[in-house]
Design a protein around this motif. Structure first.
Motif, mmCIF file in Angstrom:
data_model
loop_
_atom_site.group_PDB
_atom_site.id
_atom_site.type_symbol
_atom_site.label_atom_id
_atom_site.label_comp_id
_atom_site.label_asym_id
_atom_site.label_seq_id
_atom_site.Cartn_x
_atom_site.Cartn_y
_atom_site.Cartn_z
ATOM 1 N N VAL A 156 32.519 46.550 49.903
ATOM 2 C CA VAL A 156 33.545 46.713 49.869
ATOM 3 C C VAL A 156 34.304 45.876 48.604
ATOM 4 C CG1 VAL A 156 35.932 45.385 50.583
ATOM 5 C CG2 VAL A 156 34.062 46.515 52.406
ATOM 6 N N GLN A 157 35.277 46.442 48.130
ATOM 7 C CA GLN A 157 35.969 45.819 46.412
ATOM 8 C C GLN A 157 37.304 45.624 46.576
ATOM 9 O OE1 GLN A 157 33.100 48.402 43.323
ATOM 10 N NE2 GLN A 157 33.471 49.816 44.728
ATOM 11 N N THR A 158 37.447 45.751 45.669
ATOM 12 C CA THR A 158 39.180 44.439 45.219
ATOM 13 C C THR A 158 39.991 45.911 45.785
ATOM 14 O OG1 THR A 158 38.986 44.857 43.220
ATOM 15 C CG2 THR A 158 38.697 43.193 43.694
ATOM 16 N N GLY A 159 39.931 46.654 45.472
ATOM 17 C CA GLY A 159 40.903 47.891 45.421
ATOM 18 C C GLY A 159 40.972 48.435 46.921
ATOM 19 N N ASP A 160 38.842 48.051 47.337
ATOM 20 C CA ASP A 160 39.556 48.503 48.978
ATOM 21 C C ASP A 160 40.040 46.772 49.742
ATOM 22 O OD1 ASP A 160 37.805 50.626 49.029
ATOM 23 O OD2 ASP A 160 36.479 48.936 48.282
ATOM 24 N N VAL A 161 40.293 46.349 49.264
ATOM 25 C CA VAL A 161 41.231 45.134 49.952
ATOM 26 C C VAL A 161 42.615 45.408 49.608
ATOM 27 C CG1 VAL A 161 41.631 42.494 49.800
ATOM 28 C CG2 VAL A 161 39.517 43.249 49.624
ATOM 29 N N LYS A 162 42.548 45.529 48.644
ATOM 30 C CA LYS A 162 44.015 45.993 48.111
ATOM 31 C C LYS A 162 44.505 46.757 48.731
ATOM 32 C CE LYS A 162 47.736 47.575 44.764
ATOM 33 N NZ LYS A 162 48.428 46.218 44.763
ATOM 34 N N ALA A 203 41.693 41.489 38.908
ATOM 35 C CA ALA A 203 42.755 42.872 38.873
ATOM 36 C C ALA A 203 43.453 42.706 39.968
ATOM 37 C CB ALA A 203 40.929 43.386 39.136
ATOM 38 N N ASN A 204 43.421 42.645 41.032
ATOM 39 C CA ASN A 204 44.372 42.679 42.087
ATOM 40 C C ASN A 204 44.562 41.270 42.930
ATOM 41 O OD1 ASN A 204 44.967 45.949 42.173
ATOM 42 N ND2 ASN A 204 43.217 46.332 42.815
ATOM 43 N N ILE A 205 45.397 39.943 41.899
ATOM 44 C CA ILE A 205 45.192 38.742 42.746
ATOM 45 C C ILE A 205 45.941 38.923 44.061
ATOM 46 C CG2 ILE A 205 45.840 36.869 41.794
ATOM 47 C CD1 ILE A 205 44.064 37.679 40.058
ATOM 48 N N ALA A 206 45.334 37.904 44.884
ATOM 49 C CA ALA A 206 45.854 37.623 46.001
ATOM 50 C C ALA A 206 46.141 38.263 46.926
ATOM 51 C CB ALA A 206 46.545 36.826 45.716
ATOM 52 N N ARG A 217 53.538 33.690 45.140
ATOM 53 C CA ARG A 217 53.535 32.482 44.818
ATOM 54 C C ARG A 217 52.024 31.979 44.125
ATOM 55 N NH1 ARG A 217 57.407 29.060 48.735
ATOM 56 N NH2 ARG A 217 58.906 31.193 48.521
ATOM 57 N N ILE A 218 51.338 33.015 44.125
ATOM 58 C CA ILE A 218 49.941 32.486 44.118
ATOM 59 C C ILE A 218 49.199 33.400 42.853
ATOM 60 C CG2 ILE A 218 47.210 33.344 45.132
ATOM 61 C CD1 ILE A 218 48.147 32.295 47.505
ATOM 62 N N GLN A 219 50.363 34.540 43.150
ATOM 63 C CA GLN A 219 49.933 34.995 41.848
ATOM 64 C C GLN A 219 50.567 35.288 40.626
ATOM 65 O OE1 GLN A 219 52.306 38.474 42.946
ATOM 66 N NE2 GLN A 219 49.631 39.723 44.155
ATOM 67 N N ASP A 273 44.946 38.848 34.535
ATOM 68 C CA ASP A 273 44.848 37.891 35.529
ATOM 69 C C ASP A 273 44.052 38.041 36.319
ATOM 70 O OD1 ASP A 273 46.809 37.767 33.674
ATOM 71 O OD2 ASP A 273 48.362 39.279 35.784
ATOM 72 N N ASN A 274 43.941 36.473 36.787
ATOM 73 C CA ASN A 274 42.274 36.137 37.854
ATOM 74 C C ASN A 274 43.459 34.585 38.021
ATOM 75 O OD1 ASN A 274 41.029 34.574 36.152
ATOM 76 N ND2 ASN A 274 40.904 36.059 34.887
#
Length: 624
Positions: A45-51, A86-89, A129-131, A140-141
């Motif tokens: 699972v990669q960041t795009g999958d989570v988003k 990349a896709n934060i939080a 707010r986390i972002q 961004d990270n």
């Protein structure tokens, strides 16, 4: 670091690490794209999958091999994934064991301390707010230290479970709708491929067999022979047609940046159409004025029901079928407009063609450009495709249209459910709404809210003289609701309001507020519409509007909305419309006997008028 949130009495603020294990994913091998790491049985699972997961990771685009697993870690089902680059939080809970890279943090909840779904909902509320804590310059990270500084508000575990259950039921239905839509898409594409790519019905008849899953009348429309064409073997009597001979292909008129507004009529670009093509809701970023929209519409038209928009620059080939509810304009160049069918209305045929391997290949072959690819109107016009007879087009449309309508209804319902969830989320986490016990549905409260919110056409008229002599649609009575005056109901307004609250995009969920508790959300209250309005609420609404002596039950109400919505007001047209509406609502449709009895009843109480084959809603009745 805490956030400026109201913390209800009895809640505490804790670090994420106080509630379970928090660690980064692993991807130790370099280079990371080494081929031997991939293609095995272990989900990666990669960041795009989570988003894209919308809170629950149910699919992935890559897998690890045994070698890939050896340099990573298989996280258990129920792990919350948190993206930190990349896709934060962005967050999503694994619905199966999976690996993920070090751009994702895993949280394994201690179930004695917290409900992982509750924690994921807290993350949704705090995401922006986390972002804001992102520290990257080029990309961004955030990092483990960022998360370690954050304090999360949590109540006792029992309350966490109740809140997660309420919000989770909404998400369950949203995900179920998504899965149903995936199946509907597969069904439509399978039928298209069988009929128009593999020519299965023709081949069956060539072998002296009845086409599988097809009635004799439909099978008779297919020929029994394949013949040579410039596109290879095609059924005898079918044609090879250029796209320009089937439809008009155009772009929009130019809208300049100086005309962009922050409100008005939505103005879509490729990114919005791409999201709509995926069944996602869109929050427009750009608008134009109503006056400019009308000017453009009057000069060159605007997208209407049945038109197709195609992304044509950058991300190419995503298609969106315009719905009757849509009102928007779009950017020239970025999107191509398929409209004005020249012979047969074939939007579903063309949508499935664009989605098919044949259509995708045709689009791939006309792309131009290297840095940023594009397709042109001229090249689209020249595409050739296999075109069947009009009778087969009509049969395909009749078969596929209900799938598309159900698909669209599910999307609208999911948007309404998501809006309700997002409305409830901050209220539940701030203590503004408290869930007591199992949660009791206060139907009368919901009924009162709906009656106040919407215009059901109910008005008090004090004198009989206010009723025009011989006015069509009035019921004359003596007493309270008769000659001495009474309460009158505008039937068109009442039915329009009923249509609104019983449709997939109804407003019920938007105003129900804290009446939306577990009984409704878990389905223990009977559902009658493609929203989440219980049967009892709909019955009470009808009683309040039409009166106790003229009871209109839920199925009568759906029939009234069918009469209101039907383009063809004949018996056959309304019969077909009610069948579609009940099917959308996942309810049994009216057979001819029930249909006839309901119409006669509605006529007897003065709500409809049956004149031969035609049915009309009356203007007004006295509530009695």
């Amino acid at each position: 670091m805490s956030f400026e949130l109201h913390i209800p009495e009895g809640w505490s603020q804790v670090k994420l690490s106080d509630l379970g294990e928090v660690n980064r994913g692993r991807s130790r091998h370099r280079p990371r794209d080494a081929a031997h790491l991939y293609g095995g049985p272990y989900p990666f699972v990669q960041t795009g999958d989570v988003k894209a997961s919308k809170g629950r990771v149910t699919q992935h685009s890559q897998t690890y091999s045994e070698e890939g697993l050896a340099q990573s870690r298989l996280w258990p089902k129920g792990t919350m994934c948190i993206t930190i680059a990349a896709n934060i939080a962005e967050t999503g809970i694994l619905t199966y064991p999976a690996c993920f890279p070090d751009s994702v943090i895993g949280f394994v909840a201690d179930e004695s301390k917290c409900n992982v779904y509750f924690i994921e909902y807290v993350f949704r509320l705090l995401r922006k707010r986390i972002q804001a804590q992102a520290t990257g310059s080029v990309q961004d990270n955030i990092n483990l230290q960022t998360l370690e500084r954050l304090l999360f508000p949590i109540p006792a575990l029992e309350e966490q479970n109740r809140i997660a259950a309420v919000l989770g039921e909404l998400d369950d239905k949203i995900h179920l709708n998504y899965e149903i839509n995936q199946t509907l898409e597969q069904m439509a594409q399978a039928i298209f491929k069988s009929w128009f790519v593999d020519f299965d019905p023709v081949k069956a008849k060539m072998n002296g067999e009845q086409p599988e899953g097809m009635d004799a009348a439909t099978a008779s429309l297919f020929p029994e022979k394949l013949v040579e064409s410039e596109l290879g073997l095609i059924p005898e009597g079918w044609e090879v047609s250029q796209l320009e001979n089937l439809v008009d292909i155009a772009s929009s008129k130019r809208v300049f940046a100086k005309e962009y507004l922050e409100e008005g009529v939505p103005f879509y670009r490729g990114k919005e159409i791409t999201e709509l093509s995926k069944g996602n809701s869109v929050t427009p970023e750009i608008y134009i004025s109503e006056e400019r929209y009308q000017e453009l519409k009057d000069k060159a038209g605007a997208p209407k029901e049945g038109d197709i928009l195609i992304t044509s620059v950058g991300t190419i080939g995503n298609t969106y079928l315009v719905d009757s509810d849509d009102k928007f304009y779009f950017k020239d160049g970025n999107l191509t407009w398929v409209k004005d069918y020249k012979d047969e209305e074939i939007p579903y045929f063309l949508m499935e063609w664009f989605k098919s391997a044949v259509g995708k290949c045709a689009i791939e072959n006309i792309k131009i450009g290297s840095t940023q690819q594009a397709i042109t109107i001229k090249s689209l016009n020249g595409i050739k495709l296999v075109n069947p007879s009009n009778d087969i087009h009509n049969n395909f449309t009749n078969l596929i249209e209900p799938l598309y309508r159900k698909h669209r209804a599910n999307i609208k319902q999911s948007i309404a459910l998501a809006n309700l969830r997002d409305t409830l989320l901050p209220k539940l986490l701030s203590g503004e709404i408290e869930l007591e016990g199992a949660g009791v549905v206060e139907e009368n409260d919901v009924v009162n809210r709906l009656l106040k919110q919407m215009d059901f056409g109910v008005k008090f008229r004090p004198r009989q003289e206010s009723i025009p002599e011989g006015s069509f649609g009035y019921i004359r009575l003596s007493g309270t609701f008769g000659s001495d005056g009474g309460t009158f109901v505008s039937i068109p307004k009442a039915v329009q309001a009923l249509t609104k609250i019983t449709s997939a995009d109804g407003i019920y969920g938007e105003i129900a507020g804290n009446a939306m508790t577990e009984n409704v959300l878990s389905g223990t209250v009977e559902i009658v519409t493609n929203n989440i309005i219980p049967l009892g609420v709909l019955n009470k609404i009808c009683t309040a509007v039409f009166g106790k002596k003229t009871p209109i039950k839920s199925r009568n109400a759906v029939l009234l909305t069918s009469i209101h919505q039907a383009k063809n007001k004949t018996l056959d047209g309304i019969m077909n419309e009610q069948a579609k509406r009940f099917a959308f609502l996942e309810q049994s449709t009216m057979d001819e006997q029930e249909f006839g009895e309901s119409l006669r009843y509605l006529e007897s109480i003065g709500v409809v008028k049956c004149e031969g084959q035609h049915i009309a809603l009356l203007d007004t009745i006295v509530q009695h």
